[in-house]
Structures are given as structure tokens and as C-alpha cells.
Write an enzyme that holds these catalytic residues in place. Sequence first.
Site, mmCIF file in Angstrom:
data_model
loop_
_atom_site.group_PDB
_atom_site.id
_atom_site.type_symbol
_atom_site.label_atom_id
_atom_site.label_comp_id
_atom_site.label_asym_id
_atom_site.label_seq_id
_atom_site.Cartn_x
_atom_site.Cartn_y
_atom_site.Cartn_z
ATOM 1 C CG ASP A 132 -1.884 1.115 1.255
ATOM 2 O OD1 ASP A 132 -2.507 1.370 0.202
ATOM 3 O OD2 ASP A 132 -2.026 1.764 2.300
ATOM 4 C CG ASP B 116 -1.979 2.345 6.461
ATOM 5 O OD1 ASP B 116 -2.208 1.942 5.292
ATOM 6 O OD2 ASP B 116 -2.473 3.389 6.924
ATOM 7 C CG ASP C 212 -2.203 7.508 0.345
ATOM 8 O OD1 ASP C 212 -1.332 8.384 0.176
ATOM 9 O OD2 ASP C 212 -3.150 7.321 -0.441
#
Length: 342
Positions: free
Chosen positions: A26, A225, A28
Site C-alpha cells: 500500500d 496500514d 498512503d
Amino acid sequence: MSQTGRIMTSGSERALNEAYDTALLDLDGVVYAGGEAIAHAVDALADARDGGMHLAYVTNNALRTPDAVAEHLTELGVPAEAGDVITSAQAVARLMSDQLPQGSRVLLIGGEGLRVALVERGLVPVDSADDDPAAVVQGYGGPDLTWSRFAEASYAVARGLPWFASNTDLTIPSGRGIAPGNGAAVEVVRIATGAEPQVAGKPLPPMHRETVLRTGAKKPLVVGDRLDTDIEGAFNGKVDSLLVLTGVTDGAQLLAARPEHRPTYVDADLRGLLTGQPEVKGADGRFGCGGWTASVTDGEFALDGDGEALDGLRALCAAAWSHAGDGVCDLDAAKVLERLGL
């Protein structure tokens, strides 16, 4: 341990960049936040790549094109090409092209990344509900997307047109904090119309399919995250995952994770790719990792020992997830997490 029965994080004697052929990263909250590289990300990714791991960047953010994302990563010191980037815009465009004839007009509510992905699949973006679209697609269009665009989508969806969404993340990390994501915009149209979109992005199968098709990964590791997109996406794809604590998920949320939100591994940041992972051992309701032992006693967490904070968190995860079983652990973790400085 099976995905459905996970009650603790797993250990790995080998460094993760050696145990897996591809990292599905990922962006961001993992590689960057607010456009700036997260601490240790650049060096950790360089070392993982130099060790032979293929790096692919998988994002639910449909705003930017793969070329733009790759250029940004390269500027940050993470060399990347457009082919290394997989977006939810690409996933939703493929989903739509499977259902619509070539050359179909599509009402686009979003940004350039989604526009380029639609054209790549032979679809024709239009800007108005009065342009005779065959479907509506909605993706993150940045903070300046106007209210009139949501109204345009509502007009078309209310007429019964098929409605697609790149993803439904309610929030997106920014340099100033957590901002509304595409999911919040989708909710506006949902409330106005009562309709439900077909969704392509993480954690749903169309995104995993797009990622596998574009990377050719044989033994991937999802790195993210967010529990409800990255980790659940790995769960749905039946692949392993690494949660890094540089984005939206904190210790309390991790301890309360539902079975499909429980990662294979947990680490502070992307340096976790370069190391093995400690084993958590459990017996008689007590779970140990490193110098820590955790349990649930009389409806409260108990944490004994000393050492690395992450080892304590891993031990607590085992205690919480074992206690919750297939449900959610709702015990107050504030004191034990404070002791760990998390």
C-alpha cells in the site's frame, strides 16, 4: 495456521523479503504520507529490492495515474515504473469492461487516474448525466471535487444506471491528518439514491485479481496500514500480510481486530521486510513473545516482563484474539498499551 483460525501473529525464521517473492505495498500510510516518504521507507525498500524481492505498489487511491505515482515514488528515492503500480481505478475499469460493450459512455466522477484507466479498457468518459452514459463510476477526485459532481452522479444513478466505485475507504491519510476518502463521497450518492455500487478496490476480489494479473506474483506478501482494506484484502485473497504501524491503525484497533482483520505479521515500519519475525508461544491462556507474557485474567489484560514494545504487542494480540475467538475483543487495553508506549 489457517486464515480463519488465526489467534496470534506468525513467526518467520527467514527475513520476509527472502520468504516472499513479491511485496504488494500500500502507499498512503506505508510508503508515504502527505506526499513525503515515511521514515525508513526508502532505505528499507531499496534493501528489500536489492535482496531480490519484487516491489509492487497497490493503492485504493484512484486519483493519480500509474505514471504519476511511479514518478512520485522515484522522486522520493524509490525507483518505480508505471507497471509497478496497481490502482483501484484499473480494477474498477476492468470490472466495468467485463460488463459493458466496448465504446460505452461512462459518467466519470473522479480524477485523471480513473479517466486514464477507463480509456485503457475501451470505455469513453463523459461528464454529465445528460451525455447518455451507460453507467456511472466514482473514484477519489481529490479535496477539490465539487458538490455538483456528487449531484451529477445522483441524477444518473437515480435513473437506474449501473453504479461502480473504485473503493469505499471512508478516510485517507494526509500530511495534516486523516481526511475524508472516496467512501465518504460514495455515501453521499448512496444516501441521495438508496442505491448500492459495485466496488472493485481493496479488500474485494476485483482488486486482488487485478494485482495478480499485473504482477504475476507467486508468493506475495501484502503490506499495509489498514485492517479493513489491506489486511482484509489479504485474507480474502488467502495470502499472508504484514501490518505496519505508520498509518491509520493503532495498537487498540489491532487488539480488537475481527478474524479477517488479523495480520500474519506486525512491525513498526517497512524495516520489518528485512528481518524475520519472532514466534509467539502460548500455553494455558498465557502468550509469550520476546521478554513479554500476556494473558486475559478476570476480564482484564495482564502484561508481564520487559523488552521490545513490539514483542509485547504481539503477545497482547495473541491474548486478545484468543479471548475473542471469532468475535471482537472489547477489553480496555489502554493501560497495557501505555506501558508499551504505544
